[in-house]
Design a protein around this motif. Sequence first.
Motif, PDB file in Angstrom:
ATOM      1  N   ILE A  44      -3.572  11.116 -13.938  1.00  0.00           N
ATOM      2  CA  ILE A  44      -2.880  10.287 -12.935  1.00  0.00           C
ATOM      3  C   ILE A  44      -2.934   8.811 -13.337  1.00  0.00           C
ATOM      4  O   ILE A  44      -1.920   8.109 -13.339  1.00  0.00           O
ATOM      5  CB  ILE A  44      -3.502  10.506 -11.534  1.00  0.00           C
ATOM      6  N   PHE A  45      -4.114   8.346 -13.691  1.00  0.00           N
ATOM      7  CA  PHE A  45      -4.265   6.927 -14.033  1.00  0.00           C
ATOM      8  C   PHE A  45      -3.404   6.566 -15.250  1.00  0.00           C
ATOM      9  O   PHE A  45      -2.814   5.483 -15.302  1.00  0.00           O
ATOM     10  CB  PHE A  45      -5.738   6.598 -14.308  1.00  0.00           C
ATOM     11  N   GLY A  85       2.335  18.237  -8.102  1.00  0.00           N
ATOM     12  CA  GLY A  85       3.740  17.882  -7.959  1.00  0.00           C
ATOM     13  C   GLY A  85       4.107  16.670  -8.793  1.00  0.00           C
ATOM     14  O   GLY A  85       3.706  16.553  -9.957  1.00  0.00           O
ATOM     15  N   LYS A  86       4.891  15.795  -8.200  1.00  0.00           N
ATOM     16  CA  LYS A  86       5.335  14.597  -8.915  1.00  0.00           C
ATOM     17  C   LYS A  86       4.599  13.369  -8.394  1.00  0.00           C
ATOM     18  O   LYS A  86       5.182  12.294  -8.268  1.00  0.00           O
ATOM     19  CB  LYS A  86       6.842  14.437  -8.731  1.00  0.00           C
ATOM     20  N   ILE A  87       3.307  13.536  -8.079  1.00  0.00           N
ATOM     21  CA  ILE A  87       2.563  12.441  -7.469  1.00  0.00           C
ATOM     22  C   ILE A  87       2.529  11.221  -8.385  1.00  0.00           C
ATOM     23  O   ILE A  87       2.640  10.074  -7.930  1.00  0.00           O
ATOM     24  CB  ILE A  87       1.141  12.913  -7.072  1.00  0.00           C
ATOM     25  N   VAL A  88       2.403  11.456  -9.705  1.00  0.00           N
ATOM     26  CA  VAL A  88       2.376  10.331 -10.650  1.00  0.00           C
ATOM     27  C   VAL A  88       3.724   9.607 -10.632  1.00  0.00           C
ATOM     28  O   VAL A  88       3.782   8.375 -10.547  1.00  0.00           O
ATOM     29  CB  VAL A  88       2.047  10.839 -12.073  1.00  0.00           C
ATOM     30  N   GLU A  89       4.780  10.371 -10.676  1.00  0.00           N
ATOM     31  CA  GLU A  89       6.121   9.768 -10.662  1.00  0.00           C
ATOM     32  C   GLU A  89       6.351   9.008  -9.365  1.00  0.00           C
ATOM     33  O   GLU A  89       6.918   7.916  -9.367  1.00  0.00           O
ATOM     34  CB  GLU A  89       7.164  10.874 -10.822  1.00  0.00           C
ATOM     35  N   MET A  90       5.900   9.575  -8.246  1.00  0.00           N
ATOM     36  CA  MET A  90       6.100   8.900  -6.961  1.00  0.00           C
ATOM     37  C   MET A  90       5.343   7.577  -6.909  1.00  0.00           C
ATOM     38  O   MET A  90       5.903   6.546  -6.537  1.00  0.00           O
ATOM     39  CB  MET A  90       5.668   9.804  -5.806  1.00  0.00           C
ATOM     40  N   PHE A  91       4.074   7.601  -7.283  1.00  0.00           N
ATOM     41  CA  PHE A  91       3.288   6.373  -7.272  1.00  0.00           C
ATOM     42  C   PHE A  91       3.892   5.326  -8.220  1.00  0.00           C
ATOM     43  O   PHE A  91       3.996   4.148  -7.869  1.00  0.00           O
ATOM     44  CB  PHE A  91       1.837   6.648  -7.679  1.00  0.00           C
ATOM     45  N   SER A  92       4.267   5.757  -9.419  1.00  0.00           N
ATOM     46  CA  SER A  92       4.743   4.762 -10.388  1.00  0.00           C
ATOM     47  C   SER A  92       6.110   4.228  -9.969  1.00  0.00           C
ATOM     48  O   SER A  92       6.367   3.023 -10.064  1.00  0.00           O
ATOM     49  CB  SER A  92       4.778   5.347 -11.801  1.00  0.00           C
ATOM     50  N   THR A  93       6.973   5.090  -9.462  1.00  0.00           N
ATOM     51  CA  THR A  93       8.300   4.629  -9.022  1.00  0.00           C
ATOM     52  C   THR A  93       8.191   3.647  -7.858  1.00  0.00           C
ATOM     53  O   THR A  93       8.775   2.555  -7.893  1.00  0.00           O
ATOM     54  CB  THR A  93       9.148   5.842  -8.565  1.00  0.00           C
ATOM     55  N   TYR A 151       0.854  -1.190   0.000  1.00  0.00           N
ATOM     56  CA  TYR A 151       0.000   0.000   0.000  1.00  0.00           C
ATOM     57  C   TYR A 151       0.893   1.244   0.000  1.00  0.00           C
ATOM     58  O   TYR A 151       1.778   1.378   0.856  1.00  0.00           O
ATOM     59  CB  TYR A 151      -0.911  -0.009   1.233  1.00  0.00           C
ATOM     60  N   LEU A 152       0.650   2.116  -0.967  1.00  0.00           N
ATOM     61  CA  LEU A 152       1.404   3.377  -1.035  1.00  0.00           C
ATOM     62  C   LEU A 152       0.693   4.392  -0.146  1.00  0.00           C
ATOM     63  O   LEU A 152      -0.420   4.835  -0.452  1.00  0.00           O
ATOM     64  CB  LEU A 152       1.481   3.874  -2.476  1.00  0.00           C
ATOM     65  N   SER A 153       1.323   4.731   0.980  1.00  0.00           N
ATOM     66  CA  SER A 153       0.604   5.443   2.042  1.00  0.00           C
ATOM     67  C   SER A 153       0.429   6.937   1.789  1.00  0.00           C
ATOM     68  O   SER A 153      -0.273   7.601   2.543  1.00  0.00           O
ATOM     69  CB  SER A 153       1.320   5.222   3.381  1.00  0.00           C
ATOM     70  N   GLN A 154       1.073   7.470   0.737  1.00  0.00           N
ATOM     71  CA  GLN A 154       0.893   8.896   0.449  1.00  0.00           C
ATOM     72  C   GLN A 154      -0.469   9.080  -0.206  1.00  0.00           C
ATOM     73  O   GLN A 154      -0.680   8.687  -1.347  1.00  0.00           O
ATOM     74  CB  GLN A 154       2.012   9.412  -0.467  1.00  0.00           C
ATOM     75  N   GLU A 155      -1.388   9.691   0.529  1.00  0.00           N
ATOM     76  CA  GLU A 155      -2.714   9.946  -0.023  1.00  0.00           C
ATOM     77  C   GLU A 155      -2.669  11.180  -0.911  1.00  0.00           C
ATOM     78  O   GLU A 155      -1.906  12.103  -0.650  1.00  0.00           O
ATOM     79  CB  GLU A 155      -3.718  10.160   1.111  1.00  0.00           C
TER      80      GLU A 155
END
Lengths: 318, 318, 318
Positions: free
Chosen positions: B205-206, B146-154, B136-140
């Motif tokens: 995002i998706f 920002g770089k939310i897409v990059e963070m989730f995908s990385t 589970y990626l805990s950053q809601e």
Amino acid sequence: MRITATFLDEISHDIPHQNWGADEWDLDFRFMKEAGIGMVVLIRCGYRRWQTFPSQVLIREEKCYQPPVDLVELFLRLSTKYGMKFYFGLYDSGRYWEDKDFWTNGSYEREVAINKAVIDEVWNKYGHHSSFAGWYLSQECSRNNGKIVEMFSTLGLYCKQVSGGLPVLISPYIDGKKSISQYTTQTSRDSGISLEDHTSEWEQIFKGIQGSVDIVAFQDGHVEYDELAAFLATNKQLCDKYGLQCWTNSETFDRDMPIKFLPIKWEKLKLKLEIAASVGIENAITFEFSHFMSPQSAYLQAGHLYNRYREYLESDNH
Amino acid sequence: MRITATFLDEISHDIPHQNWGADEWDLDFRFMKEAGIGMVVLIRCGYRRWQTFPSQVLIREEKCYQPPVDLVELFLRLSTKYGMKFYFGLYDSGRYWEDKDFWTNGSYEREVAINKAVIDEVWNKYGHHSSFAGWYLSQECSRNNGKIVEMFSTLGLYCKQVSGGLPVLISPYIDGKKSISQYTTQTSRDSGISLEDHTSEWEQIFKGIQGSVDIVAFQDGHVEYDELAAFLATNKQLCDKYGLQCWTNSETFDRDMPIKFLPIKWEKLKLKLEIAASVGIENAITFEFSHFMSPQSAYLQAGHLYNRYREYLESDNH
Amino acid sequence: MRITATFLDEISHDIPHQNWGADEWDLDFRFMKEAGIGMVVLIRCGYRRWQTFPSQVLIREEKCYQPPVDLVELFLRLSTKYGMKFYFGLYDSGRYWEDKDFWTNGSYEREVAINKAVIDEVWNKYGHHSSFAGWYLSQECSRNNGKIVEMFSTLGLYCKQVSGGLPVLISPYIDGKKSISQYTTQTSRDSGISLEDHTSEWEQIFKGIQGSVDIVAFQDGHVEYDELAAFLATNKQLCDKYGLQCWTNSETFDRDMPIKFLPIKWEKLKLKLEIAASVGIENAITFEFSHFMSPQSAYLQAGHLYNRYREYLESDNH
């Protein structure tokens, strides 16, 4: 002074729900009865889109959600079972509280019209219950604002007309130092209404609603404890003058705490009841038994309050 | 619609702790299992300097305190015992929430680097448990900031790479009227994001996280009840378009009350579950069982919610 | 490090009351005793118009309400029964907190005069109890403001003089990041007092109160966990220098949560106790057992905290 009536906080809008089923409600009515409570008042039958029974009026006019259970039917049956009186609280759309142009933009007329239809519907559906004993006008007020007199008198008269004259209750609040939003962290403000202004405004209101309303139970939590006697005395005198029954609505939650709201300290409740008795008030309703005074409340302080109150009833001091 | 998964709120940052030991956690997993819950998700393995297991990475890099018990080991053992799947929530330094320059001042890169080291450590230490079933990626998040897409995908890709492709879950929120800080007394604001803006931002995002994230479970408490169907329908359509599983995170606490937070009214939970089902969503996780729905919760309303939910499961209406 | 003392939160001003009777208090003293607590401190004998015993001084001078029960008598008897020491907390008119001109408009002198009369009254009435073991100066402070030194030394000396030298306790707070009103929703502010300023101000205070006060138990909840060691070390060094006993007041409620206040997480309490021990502090009092750590508390998290603490005492790690 005994507490002989309680509100039922359904639909609640600011007190978290206890998620009771029929068994818990049955037990709670038994606890009430054993503590001398003989009357229950539904605080409102609906609030915005939530409702206590499947009202065709409210589903059609207000798009209310289908409720999972018919609480009005349940409460009436339990009232009959335990020999208690049930008062039905009218619908509250929320606009009265949220819409500053409520009195002038048609919302007021709509609130009255919907409530008349609800009164008809409810009396047709539930009027046969022997425990159906009265009506509660759920719009709370503290000042002679807008068309509050007209609203109370119109709705009160309509309730009586439909139901063969069953009594009508209101429960206003005093616009005192503790009259502040539950959605702030403060518990009081610098000043409240003066006794003089309170008296003159309520004289006008009572003059306008006599004959339409039978019982006035002011909430007792919005002024400081040392101001309460003066306000209750005025309320009593005004009620006597205009032929209204003056009760006290002795709140069983504590307005002085950062957590909004948990059960009141027994000492405070006792003091408020004794102040009411000292000015000649004979009846107390409370808001409300099930959260703040019930042995099965989710707030365990409530069960201890129940025990303290029962001990008080059994002593010679009440 | 059944709730088949729950978060485990450890480390909590805004819900008071229940101080359970191993026995209470064992009992709670049994209560979950009996209500049909087959998956538990650790909300985060650490938050600021608090952690759920003695991570050498977090002690070294973040000066985290030594925890009194290894909750990850405990939860994995209980998951195995009760035949449940365990998802591991990543570390949250707090900077993501508190540092407005998070994306640009190096904090983002540090958050990712620490989490990669934690992922390695955790997989080495606990990956042998048969119940270790996902991440589970805990950053809601609620917006394409920002770089939310990059963070989730990385982070999602790294979780998969390390663990042989175990699934990855995120649980965003809708930036709606009720998207306000728990550290205010208000419960809503005048306006939230429009459905159009929500749709276009989440499409972006998706598009960026497909292949890195498997399950998206939007929190269902940040919009009004009468807005929920439209937002959930959009979420479902977007997920389908990009090959993501669309779940609902049906919150079991009540966002409409001055006390933040106590268990939700059963009627509200039921309505939210039915709205989710009506738009084709098939799976519900909740935040969260142990405080808000457990028979042994410190909030007794939770046990009654559990009973109402169990009755619902046993009826023909769900 | 063991918790060997607790405050009794009567009269409470911000924690909702539990409505216990004599039986519940008896049981609670037993729970305390079984957990190693040998000393109880009445937080204040009266607050504004509420009081714990029927003080003729306070009824006359402050128009205090007649209390329904004599808690001082009850607590002294229970202390004797369980072999515990009872410290009596002085009266707090509320003016110290609410009146910004308290030190200059005569309120200070009045507060001292009333308290001297209360000390006389209390010693005459209850001084014969073998468990009457000391005094608590209920005016909390964090800075060297106004005439705080003169107030502590005057009242402390008077307590000793009247009672044949019984010890005097104060429990100040650190003016740290979490030193904010309980009537806000925030849980912290951007900055607190520097360690240097804290040290120099308390050096002045200790210099002025040595001989009048015996025990200083700083509240441990107003600074961040990673700042606590430095502040506690300073407190210990200053106390040693001026011949005062340095205790820690290890708070058992959680200051980091939107709900103000529920029991603290065991991990946090354990950390705070261990930090205190690491700087050489040997005694801990807590605020307070009955709401936040008692097996019969209305907050069920408290009973679990009690169990975790008892397990800790029985382990080899404390």
